[in-house]
Design an enzyme around this catalytic site. Structure first.
Site, PDB file in Angstrom:
ATOM      1  N   TYR A  78       0.853  -1.190   0.000  1.00 30.45           N
ATOM      2  CA  TYR A  78       0.000   0.000   0.000  1.00 30.45           C
ATOM      3  C   TYR A  78       0.889   1.241   0.000  1.00 30.45           C
ATOM      4  O   TYR A  78       0.842   2.075   0.894  1.00 30.45           O
ATOM      5  CB  TYR A  78      -0.982   0.013   1.171  1.00 30.45           C
ATOM      6  CG  TYR A  78      -2.269   0.728   0.813  1.00 30.45           C
ATOM      7  CD1 TYR A  78      -3.219   0.113  -0.008  1.00 30.45           C
ATOM      8  CD2 TYR A  78      -2.507   2.016   1.239  1.00 30.45           C
ATOM      9  CE1 TYR A  78      -4.378   0.770  -0.375  1.00 30.45           C
ATOM     10  CE2 TYR A  78      -3.657   2.678   0.876  1.00 30.45           C
ATOM     11  CZ  TYR A  78      -4.584   2.065   0.070  1.00 30.45           C
ATOM     12  OH  TYR A  78      -5.729   2.722  -0.300  1.00 30.45           O
ATOM     13  N   LEU A  79       1.691   1.333  -1.042  1.00 31.37           N
ATOM     14  CA  LEU A  79       2.763   2.317  -1.111  1.00 31.37           C
ATOM     15  C   LEU A  79       2.228   3.745  -1.174  1.00 31.37           C
ATOM     16  O   LEU A  79       1.176   4.015  -1.742  1.00 31.37           O
ATOM     17  CB  LEU A  79       3.631   2.038  -2.340  1.00 31.37           C
ATOM     18  CG  LEU A  79       4.241   0.635  -2.436  1.00 31.37           C
ATOM     19  CD1 LEU A  79       5.132   0.526  -3.665  1.00 31.37           C
ATOM     20  CD2 LEU A  79       5.010   0.265  -1.174  1.00 31.37           C
ATOM     21  N   HIS A  92       7.203   5.799   0.853  1.00 31.96           N
ATOM     22  CA  HIS A  92       7.886   4.663   0.231  1.00 31.96           C
ATOM     23  C   HIS A  92       8.609   5.091  -1.049  1.00 31.96           C
ATOM     24  O   HIS A  92       9.729   4.635  -1.334  1.00 31.96           O
ATOM     25  CB  HIS A  92       6.880   3.561  -0.125  1.00 31.96           C
ATOM     26  CG  HIS A  92       6.189   2.964   1.050  1.00 31.96           C
ATOM     27  ND1 HIS A  92       4.840   3.095   1.257  1.00 31.96           N
ATOM     28  CD2 HIS A  92       6.659   2.221   2.091  1.00 31.96           C
ATOM     29  CE1 HIS A  92       4.498   2.464   2.366  1.00 31.96           C
ATOM     30  NE2 HIS A  92       5.578   1.919   2.883  1.00 31.96           N
ATOM     31  N   GLY A 127      12.457   4.445   6.650  1.00 29.93           N
ATOM     32  CA  GLY A 127      11.950   5.782   6.904  1.00 29.93           C
ATOM     33  C   GLY A 127      12.071   6.183   8.360  1.00 29.93           C
ATOM     34  O   GLY A 127      11.860   5.370   9.266  1.00 29.93           O
ATOM     35  N   LYS A 165      10.093   7.905  10.118  1.00 30.05           N
ATOM     36  CA  LYS A 165       8.842   7.858  10.882  1.00 30.05           C
ATOM     37  C   LYS A 165       8.835   6.670  11.839  1.00 30.05           C
ATOM     38  O   LYS A 165       8.353   6.756  12.963  1.00 30.05           O
ATOM     39  CB  LYS A 165       7.635   7.784   9.953  1.00 30.05           C
ATOM     40  CG  LYS A 165       6.291   7.810  10.704  1.00 30.05           C
ATOM     41  CD  LYS A 165       5.120   7.740   9.771  1.00 30.05           C
ATOM     42  CE  LYS A 165       4.905   6.347   9.230  1.00 30.05           C
ATOM     43  NZ  LYS A 165       4.394   5.413  10.287  1.00 30.05           N
ATOM     44  N   ARG A 202      -1.730   3.523   7.096  1.00 28.56           N
ATOM     45  CA  ARG A 202      -2.916   3.490   7.948  1.00 28.56           C
ATOM     46  C   ARG A 202      -3.717   4.797   7.924  1.00 28.56           C
ATOM     47  O   ARG A 202      -4.802   4.868   8.487  1.00 28.56           O
ATOM     48  CB  ARG A 202      -2.521   3.151   9.387  1.00 28.56           C
ATOM     49  CG  ARG A 202      -2.060   1.702   9.568  1.00 28.56           C
ATOM     50  CD  ARG A 202      -1.826   1.362  11.029  1.00 28.56           C
ATOM     51  NE  ARG A 202      -1.612  -0.061  11.240  1.00 28.56           N
ATOM     52  CZ  ARG A 202      -0.420  -0.646  11.311  1.00 28.56           C
ATOM     53  NH1 ARG A 202       0.674   0.082  11.177  1.00 28.56           N
ATOM     54  NH2 ARG A 202      -0.316  -1.944  11.507  1.00 28.56           N
TER      55      ARG A 202
END
Length: 283
Positions: free
Chosen positions: A32-33, A37, A147, A149, A187
């Site tokens: 679910y790029l 990404h 990443g 995050k 998400r």
């Protein structure tokens, strides 16, 4: 671009690249790029001759009441994005290719996995470290891209690379954000329009603390308090902690070492994480 599902075929294909002395980069994802990404893919493209993107929703990093079954998936869309991004190999194994029926060997991370998300997601980083180690062994990249995050994940994986003598360079790419400041996440699609607006409080709080830090504030409690004032809009603040960037232990006050202000919060039923780095000026 080649789409490969079997480890044996992946290794045969990459053997040709290594025979040509090409530098191989790996971008591990759960699919679910999004633009975050794509930033990792772009970094790999800039530094490597061959970019491999893995898509695998790893069951061992989900807890019993988490969103494994509903985690967003859109393989055809992901495949198109990878192709457009110049990816050489998309590696998309089935679960049984990664975890055989008698699989019983796991990587057990140490103290870096215990605070922050580790408190609330027991076993999560065990699953992360295991699947990343397996992907490293399957792909055998020269460089792997992650990443910022997922700050704690980066710390755990970096420690694993050092401790297990894995011959891999690890590159951390800065967090990519939506125009309104929300950190990119697969998400985010769970959020309603109203929840998304309230989710912006997380970045506002972290950014406010960063501004105070840049203005000279070094008191840990004050920096946390500045951030917390902005977080009333979330439904449940799971944690807001200022930790040493290397050890992930609670940062000492006044700050004298690089630190990270990390947050996890629920907005509606969606759990979101974010962080900012507080790097100290050299004098």
């Amino acid at each position: 671009m080649q789409t490969i599902t079997r480890v044996a075929e992946l290794r045969r294909t990459l053997a040709k690249s290594r025979g040509a002395d090409q530098r191989v980069g790996l971008v591990p994802t759960m699919g679910y790029l999004h633009d975050g990404h794509m930033a990792l893919i772009a970094a790999s493209q800039a530094q490597c001759d061959v970019t491999v993107v893995s898509i695998f929703v790893n069951p061992t990093q989900f807890g019993p009441n988490e969103d494994l079954s509903s985690y967003p998936r859109d393989f055809l869309r992901d495949e198109g994005l990878c192709r457009d991004g110049g990816v050489a190999i998309l590696f998309a194994p089935e679960t049984q290719e990664v975890y055989t029926s008698h699989f019983e060997t796991f990587v057990e991370p140490g103290d870096l996995a215990k605070p922050l998300c580790g408190v609330f997601r027991p076993g999560h980083f065990r699953g992360v470290a295991t699947v990343v180690c397996k992907l490293f062994n399957m792909v055998q990249p020269d460089v792997a891209f992650f990443g910022q995050k997922d700050f704690q994940q980066c710390a755990v994986v970096r420690r694993m690379v050092i401790d297990l003598n894995l011959p891999i360079e690890m590159v951390t790419v800065p967090t990519v954000r939506e125009q309104d400041g929300l950190a990119m996440s697969s998400r985010n699609r769970y959020l309603s329009k109203e929840e998304r607006q309230r989710a912006l409080a997380i970045n506002r709080g972290l950014s406010a603390a960063l501004d105070e830090f840049r203005s000279g504030e070094r008191n840990v409690e004050k920096l946390i308090a500045v951030a917390k004032r902005h977080l009333e809009a979330v439904d449940r603040l799971q944690y807001l902690e200022l930790v040493d960037s290397d050890t992930l232990k609670t940062a000492d006050s006044p700050l004298r070492r690089p630190a990270a202000l990390c947050a996890a919060a629920y907005v509606g039923s969606t759990r979101l994480i974010d962080n900012v780095l507080l790097g100290l000026r050299t004098r």
